[in-house]
Design an enzyme around this catalytic site. Structure first.
Site, short mmCIF file in Angstrom:
data_model
loop_
_atom_site.label_atom_id
_atom_site.label_comp_id
_atom_site.label_asym_id
_atom_site.label_seq_id
_atom_site.Cartn_x
_atom_site.Cartn_y
_atom_site.Cartn_z
N VAL A 500 2.68 -14.42 62.31
CA VAL A 500 1.41 -14.04 61.71
C VAL A 500 0.52 -15.26 61.42
O VAL A 500 0.98 -16.39 61.42
CB VAL A 500 1.64 -13.23 60.41
N GLU A 501 -0.76 -14.99 61.14
CA GLU A 501 -1.77 -16.03 60.89
C GLU A 501 -1.84 -17.01 62.06
O GLU A 501 -2.02 -18.21 61.87
CB GLU A 501 -1.46 -16.78 59.58
N GLY A 502 -1.69 -16.52 63.27
CA GLY A 502 -1.69 -17.37 64.45
C GLY A 502 -0.27 -17.71 64.85
O GLY A 502 0.47 -18.29 64.06
#
Length: 822
Positions: A500-502
């Site tokens: 997540v978040e990249g």
């Protein structure tokens, strides 16, 4: 010999001037003075004249603007504009959104350590500490992770209610809007503590205090939006989620296909101008239970209802859950860590322009709004979650390794297990230092774009490595799921943080160095801006000033890298105490090496560098480890230079420096321009690679530290939930350690008696009875051994189930229906 002296003097003065970054006039004056001295002392006059002529040929054109600007700077400006990598509007926005902190010093090749050490020690306010010790501690006591992850696949109603009532969702919301108004540091501490008991609870609390409606409203919302939504978000009347990622746009958020068409429509009984949305999002945390959706989409105005621009750009809006056309409520099931996460879809969903975050004035500014806030999630939520899990894993695994015995010896005494314990302890120390440093940067008002990506990538990657070692040491205890298992769910959940978040692969190979090389470099961004100035004369003057500053910077780093390589960074001014001064000197060395590598890569590869992801990833690793080790040293200083912590600091530091050299070595061996790679190797590693991985002796110290009560272990455990409750088996095992240590001499005496005496009893209880009768142990020692046996059984015990308990409710219903039909 007299012929060589002037040339040696010329080179020596140049090297000293470059090392200390003296200005060109100073270098010229010093060189002239030294050459005159050489002549007076009997050096060859011809050689001195030649050396003086070389000095003049360099100094005169560079010192005279009427020569330098038209004949040197102007041609170089033309060449520079050709190799300048083109920046898209989205890349430019991302660069301009971030601020530069100490990571800029690390990119300078000559860090000013006062910038780091003068930063205030991160501290909570009395109110924040009271919240951590009160409601946060109480919430942790309420958590039964097995019930959450296996039985309910959700938080129980009383936990949801407690979270809302105590404003966990409103930690970042200002007090004037009914929130707690806590600092980023407090946010970090709360998430860290919750993560140590349940990743589901930490993510549930973390997301509303990260990128989402509250964060965006605080920065960009209209006053009317703030007055209405922020109090409702703070007390839990509204549960937020944010829809950014979709099937066709994950890390490439600027390519989202979700769209909104400006049109007229009905809203609350009135006909107003608004946007008709069509969207499909997935992986959205809290979506299944959210009442308020933040949504990113591309906005179009084909009929010119609000202006002349047809493609307005990425825009952010607030969409209430009950808006007609919204499909929400279904869930994803992320790796047995069932936090609320699911898809959101909508077709022809109409909202008025007043629902755009910031109103009509912020239409089309969504990407700028996102990149200015994205770093908060990367800086706090994920690193803090990693820190909580790693710190708890370190202290509890140490206790378990002391309690669990094989062949009459604690398993932690075996060298193979010691190696794993050392990795766990050292990496937990590094993770917690890095997570706190980045949260502290946000608390100081910075927008740490580059440190946030460093923290997100390295905290989650190291936490995954820690979890693997924790599972390895626990063996069967770790893989048998049930209420007694505190390791398995954390191990299952860690790939979620990696994603997540990249995704971490993208974060490492594209973002850390790709953004850092421009944003943190002292000259590159200035040169890029100067080269695009509209006024030709101003463009030439500004480019001239920055270009020659950059050239001097590059020459200095080449000299510094070579000097530090030749001397193993044993000399030079550095802060710290007698123990850590050598650490700062090593960081000076690799800072110069990074700056030299970055300059050479950008000069020779230009715009192609962004496609050399392996090179970018390796240089990003160097920057990351420099930042990480700086965070460790800052933590050591802030905590009063505790001698007991030195093994943890040393292991983590040497591990990072070893990996730094591996990254530099791989970058040089695979450098696309081979001759440049050979030259760089000679400058950076003139005597070869010297950094070694942490020693076994150091690993033994850390293993012993984790398996014994001591102040360093207590500091490492600070901030995680270790209270021994019925629902916290990890806390119980950790609490057993002091009693186990006290009982071990009695246990050894008793086991020796069993081996050397003629004992008839077979069961443990009967053996104790016989031991007391025969006088081998006292009644008090018997009590100690009984308690030790109980603690050991609790520590090593695993769960078992009736087969029916493990079948899903759907399967059981199917069997009931089948029997009824039969």
């Amino acid at each position: 010999m007299s012929i060589a002296i002037p040339f040696l003097a010329f080179l020596l003065v140049g090297a000293i001037a470059a090392y200390h970054r003296l200005r060109l006039p100073v270098w010229a004056a010093l060189t002239a003075t030294v050459l005159v001295a050489c002549w007076l002392l009997g050096a060859s006059g011809a050689a001195t004249l030649v050396a003086g002529a070389i000095t003049a040929l360099i100094a005169v054109p560079l010192l005279l603007p009427q020569i330098r600007l038209p004949f040197i700077t102007r041609p170089l400006l033309g060449f520079y504009t050709k190799i300048l990598p083109p920046l898209s509007e989205t890349e430019r926005t991302a660069l301009e959104a971030g601020t530069v902190g100490f990571e800029g010093e690390l990119f300078s090749g000559k860090p000013d350590w006062r910038v780091l050490l003068d930063q205030p020690k991160p501290q909570l306010s009395a109110e924040e500490q009271a919240f951590l010790d009160g409601p946060c501690e109480e919430l942790c006591r309420m958590v039964n992770d097995w019930d959450i992850t296996h039985v309910r696949a959700d938080l129980p109603p009383e936990v949801w209610e407690f979270i809302k009532k105590n404003k966990f969702f409103g930690m970042i919301v200002p007090k004037e809007y009914g929130g707690l108004g806590f600092s980023a540091l407090a946010n970090h501490k709360v998430i860290q503590k919750l993560a140590s008991v349940s990743s589901v609870v930490s993510s549930t609390v973390g997301v509303p205090n990260s990128l989402g409606p509250a964060e965006l409203l605080m920065h960009y919302g209209t006053q009317e939006q703030k007055d209405h939504y922020l109090p409702r978000l703070a007390d839990g009347r509204e549960i937020p989620c944010f829809g950014l990622t979709g099937p066709w746009a994950g890390s490439d958020a600027t390519s989202i296909p979700d769209y909104g068409i400006v049109c007229m429509g009905e809203w609350n009984g009135a006909r107003v101008v608004g946007v008709r949305l069509t969207f499909e999002k997935r992986y959205i945390t809290l979506a299944p239970v959210a009442t308020l959706i933040g949504l990113a989409f591309r906005m179009y105005d084909p009929d010119g209802l609000i202006g002349d621009k047809r493609d307005i750009g990425i825009t952010l809006a607030l969409v209430p859950r009950d808006t007609p056309g919204v499909e929400i409520g279904r869930r994803h099931f992320p790796l047995n860590s069932p936090f609320q996460n699911g898809p959101i879809r909508g077709k022809d969903v109409f909202i008025p322009l007043s629902q755009l975050i910031g109103g009509e004035a912020y239409a089309g500014k969504g990407w700028q709004m996102l990149v200015e806030c994205l770093s908060i999630g990367r800086s706090i939520t994920l690193p803090s979650t990693a820190s909580g899990g790693a710190k708890l894993g370190a202290v509890v695994t140490g206790a378990y390794a002391r309690i669990r015995k094989q062949f009459g010896l604690s398993v932690g005494r075996f060298e193979g297990v010691e190696e794993a314990l050392a990795r766990i302890g050292g990496k937990a120390y590094a993770i917690s230092a890095l997570a706190q440093a980045t949260a502290a940067a946000v608390a100081r008002g910075e927008n740490p774009a580059v440190p946030s990506t460093i923290a997100k990538y390295h905290c989650t990657e190291m936490a995954r490595e820690v979890a693997t070692d924790v599972m390895d040491i626990h063996g069967g205890k770790g893989i048998i799921l049930g209420p007694r298992n505190y390791a398995g769910r954390n191990w299952q959940a860690l790939p979620i943080m990696i994603t997540v978040e990249g995704a971490n692969i993208m974060t490492r190979s594209l973002m850390i160095f790709g953004q850092g090389a421009i944003l943190c470099h002292p000259w590159v961004l200035k040169e890029m801006r100067a080269a695009t100035l509209p006024d030709p004369d101003q463009r030439l003057r500004e480019f001239d000033r920055n270009l020659f500053g950059h050239i001097g910077f590059a020459l200095s780093n080449a000299v510094r890298a070579l000097w530090f390589g030749l001397t193993a960074a044993r000399f030079g001014a550095a802060p710290g105490d007698d123990y850590t001064r050598r650490f700062y000197r090593k960081l000076n060395r690799y800072s110069a090496a990074l700056a030299l590598m970055a300059d050479t890569s950008m000069l020779l590869l230009g715009g192609k560098l962004k496609f050399k992801e392996s090179l970018s990833g390796r240089l990003g690793d160097v920057l990351s480890h420099l930042y990480m080790t700086s965070a460790m040293l800052k933590r050591y200083e802030d905590e009063g230079r505790p001698e007991a912590d030195r093994p943890l600091l040393a292991w983590a530091f040497h591990n990072s420096i070893h990996r730094t050299e591996i990254a530099l070595s791989a970058a040089l061996r695979n450098f696309p321009v081979r001759p440049a790679g050979w030259l760089l190797w000679a400058l950076i590693f003139p005597l070869g690679r010297r950094a070694q991985a942490p020693s076994d002796r150091l690993g033994h110290k850390i293993a012993s530290l984790l398996m014994s009560p001591n102040e360093a272990r207590d500091r490492l455990a600070a901030g995680v939930f270790t209270t021994p409750t019925a629902n916290n088996p990890a806390g119980r095992i950790n609490s057993y350690l002091p009693k186990v240590v006290l009982a071990e001499p009695v246990e050894r005496k008793f086991l020796k008696a069993l081996k050397t005496r003629d004992i008839e009893a077979l069961s443990f209880g009967e053996q104790l009875d016989e031991g007391v009768r025969e006088g081998w142990i006292t009644a008090e020692e018997r009590r100690q051994l009984e308690e030790l046996r109980e603690m050991t059984i609790d520590a090593i015990g695993v769960d078992d189930f009736d087969p029916e308990e493990l079948r899903s409710a759907g399967y059981r219903r199917e069997q009931i229906d089948n029997r009824a039909a039969a």
